[in-house]
Design a protein around this motif. Structure first.
Motif, PDB file in Angstrom:
ATOM      1  N   ILE A   1      10.809 -30.044  -6.291  1.00  0.00           N
ATOM      2  CA  ILE A   1      10.825 -30.941  -7.437  1.00  0.00           C
ATOM      3  C   ILE A   1      11.003 -29.879  -8.700  1.00  0.00           C
ATOM      4  O   ILE A   1      11.693 -30.498  -9.781  1.00  0.00           O
ATOM      5  CB  ILE A   1       9.608 -31.891  -7.522  1.00  0.00           C
ATOM      6  CG1 ILE A   1       9.578 -32.697  -6.195  1.00  0.00           C
ATOM      7  CG2 ILE A   1       9.585 -32.570  -8.809  1.00  0.00           C
ATOM      8  CD1 ILE A   1       8.140 -33.494  -5.935  1.00  0.00           C
TER       9      ILE A   1
ATOM     10  N   SER B   1       7.235 -39.150  -3.436  1.00  0.00           N
ATOM     11  CA  SER B   1       6.038 -39.323  -4.357  1.00  0.00           C
ATOM     12  C   SER B   1       4.613 -39.734  -3.877  1.00  0.00           C
ATOM     13  O   SER B   1       3.773 -39.324  -4.801  1.00  0.00           O
ATOM     14  CB  SER B   1       6.514 -40.865  -4.997  1.00  0.00           C
ATOM     15  OG  SER B   1       7.926 -40.530  -5.873  1.00  0.00           O
ATOM     16  N   LYS B   2       4.616 -40.218  -2.746  1.00  0.00           N
ATOM     17  CA  LYS B   2       3.340 -40.560  -2.108  1.00  0.00           C
ATOM     18  C   LYS B   2       2.691 -39.196  -1.825  1.00  0.00           C
ATOM     19  O   LYS B   2       1.477 -39.042  -2.108  1.00  0.00           O
ATOM     20  CB  LYS B   2       3.662 -41.373  -0.867  1.00  0.00           C
ATOM     21  CG  LYS B   2       2.271 -41.736  -0.243  1.00  0.00           C
ATOM     22  CD  LYS B   2       2.529 -42.739   1.113  1.00  0.00           C
ATOM     23  CE  LYS B   2       0.857 -42.767   1.661  1.00  0.00           C
ATOM     24  NZ  LYS B   2       1.232 -43.454   2.923  1.00  0.00           N
TER      25      LYS B   2
ATOM     26  N   VAL C   1      12.325 -34.462 -14.984  1.00  0.00           N
ATOM     27  CA  VAL C   1      10.716 -34.398 -14.335  1.00  0.00           C
ATOM     28  C   VAL C   1      10.426 -33.015 -14.855  1.00  0.00           C
ATOM     29  O   VAL C   1      11.245 -32.183 -14.572  1.00  0.00           O
ATOM     30  CB  VAL C   1      10.686 -34.378 -12.660  1.00  0.00           C
ATOM     31  CG1 VAL C   1       9.169 -34.077 -12.512  1.00  0.00           C
ATOM     32  CG2 VAL C   1      11.014 -36.191 -12.426  1.00  0.00           C
TER      33      VAL C   1
ATOM     34  N   TYR D   1       7.081 -29.301  -1.398  1.00  0.00           N
ATOM     35  CA  TYR D   1       7.817 -30.483  -2.120  1.00  0.00           C
ATOM     36  C   TYR D   1       7.658 -30.068  -3.738  1.00  0.00           C
ATOM     37  O   TYR D   1       8.454 -30.447  -4.468  1.00  0.00           O
ATOM     38  CB  TYR D   1       6.777 -31.746  -1.867  1.00  0.00           C
ATOM     39  CG  TYR D   1       7.179 -32.502  -0.239  1.00  0.00           C
ATOM     40  CD1 TYR D   1       8.115 -31.754   0.517  1.00  0.00           C
ATOM     41  CD2 TYR D   1       6.408 -33.614  -0.101  1.00  0.00           C
ATOM     42  CE1 TYR D   1       8.493 -32.578   1.581  1.00  0.00           C
ATOM     43  CE2 TYR D   1       6.544 -34.091   1.214  1.00  0.00           C
ATOM     44  CZ  TYR D   1       7.750 -33.462   1.935  1.00  0.00           C
ATOM     45  OH  TYR D   1       7.945 -34.107   3.184  1.00  0.00           O
TER      46      TYR D   1
ATOM     47  N   PHE E   1      12.812 -36.045  -8.874  1.00  0.00           N
ATOM     48  CA  PHE E   1      12.239 -36.564  -7.147  1.00  0.00           C
ATOM     49  C   PHE E   1      13.446 -36.901  -6.573  1.00  0.00           C
ATOM     50  O   PHE E   1      13.458 -36.667  -5.351  1.00  0.00           O
ATOM     51  CB  PHE E   1      11.369 -37.710  -7.741  1.00  0.00           C
ATOM     52  CG  PHE E   1       9.815 -37.171  -8.020  1.00  0.00           C
ATOM     53  CD1 PHE E   1       9.042 -37.334  -6.777  1.00  0.00           C
ATOM     54  CD2 PHE E   1       9.262 -36.553  -9.234  1.00  0.00           C
ATOM     55  CE1 PHE E   1       7.775 -36.906  -7.168  1.00  0.00           C
ATOM     56  CE2 PHE E   1       8.228 -36.304  -9.360  1.00  0.00           C
ATOM     57  CZ  PHE E   1       7.286 -36.364  -8.445  1.00  0.00           C
ATOM     58  N   HIS E   2      14.268 -37.501  -7.129  1.00  0.00           N
ATOM     59  CA  HIS E   2      15.644 -37.936  -6.446  1.00  0.00           C
ATOM     60  C   HIS E   2      16.175 -37.074  -5.894  1.00  0.00           C
ATOM     61  O   HIS E   2      16.601 -37.235  -4.588  1.00  0.00           O
ATOM     62  CB  HIS E   2      16.537 -38.709  -7.326  1.00  0.00           C
ATOM     63  CG  HIS E   2      17.491 -39.551  -6.848  1.00  0.00           C
ATOM     64  ND1 HIS E   2      17.566 -40.442  -5.593  1.00  0.00           N
ATOM     65  CD2 HIS E   2      18.978 -39.108  -6.839  1.00  0.00           C
ATOM     66  CE1 HIS E   2      18.895 -40.713  -5.343  1.00  0.00           C
ATOM     67  NE2 HIS E   2      19.555 -39.925  -5.972  1.00  0.00           N
TER      68      HIS E   2
ATOM     69  N   GLN F   1      12.518 -40.967  -1.384  1.00  0.00           N
ATOM     70  CA  GLN F   1      11.931 -40.557  -2.535  1.00  0.00           C
ATOM     71  C   GLN F   1      10.418 -41.474  -2.575  1.00  0.00           C
ATOM     72  O   GLN F   1       9.529 -40.673  -3.184  1.00  0.00           O
ATOM     73  CB  GLN F   1      12.650 -41.063  -3.737  1.00  0.00           C
ATOM     74  CG  GLN F   1      12.111 -40.716  -5.066  1.00  0.00           C
ATOM     75  CD  GLN F   1      12.957 -41.235  -6.262  1.00  0.00           C
ATOM     76  OE1 GLN F   1      14.436 -41.051  -5.846  1.00  0.00           O
ATOM     77  NE2 GLN F   1      12.397 -41.587  -7.218  1.00  0.00           N
ATOM     78  N   PRO F   2      10.293 -42.574  -2.034  1.00  0.00           N
ATOM     79  CA  PRO F   2       8.869 -43.108  -2.024  1.00  0.00           C
ATOM     80  C   PRO F   2       7.809 -42.258  -1.177  1.00  0.00           C
ATOM     81  O   PRO F   2       6.951 -41.982  -1.528  1.00  0.00           O
ATOM     82  CB  PRO F   2       9.141 -44.470  -1.355  1.00  0.00           C
ATOM     83  CG  PRO F   2      10.278 -44.838  -1.690  1.00  0.00           C
ATOM     84  CD  PRO F   2      11.554 -43.623  -1.605  1.00  0.00           C
TER      85      PRO F   2
ATOM     86  N   ARG G   1       7.252 -37.474 -16.268  1.00  0.00           N
ATOM     87  CA  ARG G   1       8.833 -37.706 -16.662  1.00  0.00           C
ATOM     88  C   ARG G   1       9.162 -37.994 -18.148  1.00  0.00           C
ATOM     89  O   ARG G   1       8.095 -38.370 -18.908  1.00  0.00           O
ATOM     90  CB  ARG G   1       9.113 -39.023 -15.859  1.00  0.00           C
ATOM     91  CG  ARG G   1       9.028 -38.892 -14.192  1.00  0.00           C
ATOM     92  CD  ARG G   1       9.306 -40.380 -13.779  1.00  0.00           C
ATOM     93  NE  ARG G   1       9.332 -40.171 -12.347  1.00  0.00           N
ATOM     94  CZ  ARG G   1       8.404 -40.196 -11.447  1.00  0.00           C
ATOM     95  NH1 ARG G   1       7.189 -40.272 -11.769  1.00  0.00           N
ATOM     96  NH2 ARG G   1       8.697 -39.947 -10.010  1.00  0.00           N
TER      97      ARG G   1
ATOM     98  N   ALA H   1       1.344 -37.411  -4.902  1.00  0.00           N
ATOM     99  CA  ALA H   1       0.469 -38.164  -5.427  1.00  0.00           C
ATOM    100  C   ALA H   1      -1.059 -38.080  -4.711  1.00  0.00           C
ATOM    101  O   ALA H   1      -2.143 -38.012  -5.103  1.00  0.00           O
ATOM    102  CB  ALA H   1       0.627 -39.757  -5.247  1.00  0.00           C
TER     103      ALA H   1
END
Length: 302
Positions: free
Chosen positions: A12, A33-34, A55, A8, A18-19, A29-30, A50, A37
């Protein structure tokens, strides 16, 4: 930390989004992102921030990406060797000024890897962005030129970003014009000869004229057109009898036979080379690409 999370991070960094990365990775995307994180929390690092440029990797993220690529590549080599003979996916990215020979070598590279899994990227980009792509490891290589005019500024920026410039060849400047241009047939042309015609150049944003892809960028011209891509520039060369200043190396395979190269009388030269990280060896794919690039340039000059 998982291999999936490392992949990932790599995707990116390559896409700068991210999209876009989520689409390529077939995740939401969520979810992406998770996962990032959770990785940042586990490793105690902050990988991305960002900006209006998309990004970008943080300084910690840039170092992390280097290790992530090594781990993923080694894992894929293991899979290739032991997991049902599945071929490893090869990854490679390059950012370059707008040169046909860069594309020719890229085509040859893709053909060599055509029967294996790969994810390659070729970005024809602005000079500043090329340096930034290599600095952030979005690209393994960057292709650009140095001249007497821009050398000190560009080399200083390269050194400040812990990169190095490796020369490939030196070219005398030429102009590209339409085959129907009245200047065709001349042994050479001067800047005064070019004054009646529109000068075409590549857009560099708000950056200094030291970042221009064209020699003599500070010479006054009454007619100027700025473009962002090579196809548009060549169309305008033909449609408006315009010209642009470049290395003189054309590719009929990619660009047809409607564009002609004429030597430009100039005291400048173009030293074209590649950027890479200082202190780090090139990967196998980068080495092979450079070899193909040298081969193409040598064959063109024969």
């Amino acid at each position: 930390m998982t291999l999936q999370q490392l992949r990932y991070v790599i995707t990116i960094a390559q896409t700068g989004s991210f999209h876009t990365a989520a689409k390529l990775l077939f995740v939401t995307q969520p979810s992406l992102s998770k996962a990032i994180a959770e990785l940042e929390k586990e490793m105690g690092v902050f990988l991305f921030f960002r900006s209006n440029r998309g990004v970008l990797l943080t300084e910690e993220g840039t170092k992390f990406l280097s290790y992530a690529r090594q781990v993923v590549q080694q894992a894929e080599l293991l899979e290739q060797q032991y997991k049902h003979g599945a071929p490893a996916r090869r990854m490679f990215a390059i950012s370059a000024q707008h040169y046909a020979f860069v594309v020719n070598a890229f085509v040859a590279l893709v053909r060599e890897y055509g029967k294996t899994r790969y994810e390659f990227s070729l970005r024809e980009s602005r000079t500043y962005d090329i340096i930034e792509d290599v600095r952030t490891r979005r690209s393994e290589l960057g292709i650009l030129y140095l001249s007497n005019f821009n050398r000190k500024v560009i080399l200083r920026m390269i050194r400040n970003n812990e990169l190095r410039f490796v020369p490939l060849f030196t070219a005398n400047p030429h102009v590209f014009v339409s085959r129907k241009n009245p200047l065709v047939g001349r042994a050479s042309v001067t800047l005064n000869d070019l004054e009646p015609y529109p000068r075409l150049s590549y857009e560099q944003g708000n950056n200094s004229f030291y970042f221009s892809e064209e020699l003599h960028s500070v010479e006054l011209s009454p007619k100027n057109i700025v473009v962002t891509d090579r196809a548009t520039l060549f169309n305008l060369l033909i449609g408006l009898d315009g010209y642009t200043i470049s290395s003189g190396i054309l590719s009929s395979d990619l660009n047809g036979n409607e564009i002609v190269s004429i030597p430009l009388e100039s005291g400048e030269t173009m030293e074209i080379g590649y950027l890479c990280e200082e202190g780090y060896p090139l990967g196998a794919i980068s080495e092979r690409y450079i070899a193909l690039l040298r081969d193409y340039i040598a064959s063109y000059k024969q």
